[in-house]
Motif scaffolding. Structure first.
Motif, PDB file in Angstrom:
ATOM      1  N   ALA A 129      -7.167  -1.779   2.597  1.00 21.94           N
ATOM      2  CA  ALA A 129      -8.408  -2.413   3.061  1.00 21.94           C
ATOM      3  C   ALA A 129      -8.095  -3.716   3.786  1.00 21.94           C
ATOM      4  O   ALA A 129      -8.842  -4.142   4.666  1.00 21.94           O
ATOM      5  CB  ALA A 129      -9.344  -2.667   1.891  1.00 21.94           C
ATOM      6  N   GLU A 152      -6.882   3.306   4.623  1.00 23.28           N
ATOM      7  CA  GLU A 152      -7.871   3.174   3.544  1.00 23.28           C
ATOM      8  C   GLU A 152      -8.859   4.341   3.606  1.00 23.28           C
ATOM      9  O   GLU A 152      -9.159   4.963   2.577  1.00 23.28           O
ATOM     10  CB  GLU A 152      -8.618   1.846   3.669  1.00 23.28           C
ATOM     11  CG  GLU A 152      -9.702   1.696   2.637  1.00 23.28           C
ATOM     12  CD  GLU A 152     -10.663   0.566   2.938  1.00 23.28           C
ATOM     13  OE1 GLU A 152     -11.304   0.106   1.987  1.00 23.28           O
ATOM     14  OE2 GLU A 152     -10.792   0.166   4.118  1.00 23.28           O
ATOM     15  N   ALA A 195      -5.548   1.494  -2.032  1.00 25.13           N
ATOM     16  CA  ALA A 195      -6.789   1.337  -1.258  1.00 25.13           C
ATOM     17  C   ALA A 195      -7.106  -0.142  -1.058  1.00 25.13           C
ATOM     18  O   ALA A 195      -7.531  -0.549   0.026  1.00 25.13           O
ATOM     19  CB  ALA A 195      -7.941   2.047  -1.961  1.00 25.13           C
ATOM     20  N   GLY A 218       0.816  -1.210   0.000  1.00 28.87           N
ATOM     21  CA  GLY A 218       0.000   0.000   0.000  1.00 28.87           C
ATOM     22  C   GLY A 218       0.849   1.259   0.000  1.00 28.87           C
ATOM     23  O   GLY A 218       0.599   2.186  -0.770  1.00 28.87           O
TER      24      GLY A 218
END
Length: 117
Positions: A40, A47, A36, A10
């Motif tokens: 998550a 997120e 995202a 991420g």
């Protein structure tokens, strides 16, 4: 361990997205969509920060909920592709200068085939 991998992926995706905001042919929103997805699975707080971002949050949410890409985003990407192709032809010899053309056609074709919001 899995959470750390998603978290790392991420952060890398966010970094590439930020880099892509300044470099032609490097997508911004695509990397933020990937970020995202990773957040998550690793950090709901990060997120939420992405999904609530003032500039990109609406695009990320539209993609997540409906799989749509706005017309303005499509035209912006197309303009970046044109710049990349031009730079490629000015700075690279054949056949290397054809790489930006191929990448632009591939990604642009996919992008324009997505529904619009």
């Amino acid at each position: 361990m899995k959470r750390r991998l998603y978290l790392t992926a991420g952060f890398i995706s966010v970094a590439l997205g930020v880099f892509g905001a300044f470099v032609p042919l490097m997508p911004t929103v695509a990397f933020l969509i990937l970020a995202a997805f990773c957040f998550a699975r690793s950090s709901p707080e990060l997120e939420a920060r992405l999904l609530n971002h003032p500039r990109y949050g609406a695009q990320l949410t539209a993609w997540r909920e409906k799989g749509v890409v706005g017309r303005k985003a499509k035209w912006s990407a197309t303009a970046a592709f044109v710049v990349s192709i031009t730079i490629g032809f000015l700075t690279l010899a054949l056949p290397w200068s054809l790489i930006p053309v191929g990448v632009s056609l591939l990604i642009g074709g996919w992008l324009w085939s997505r529904p619009e919001s």
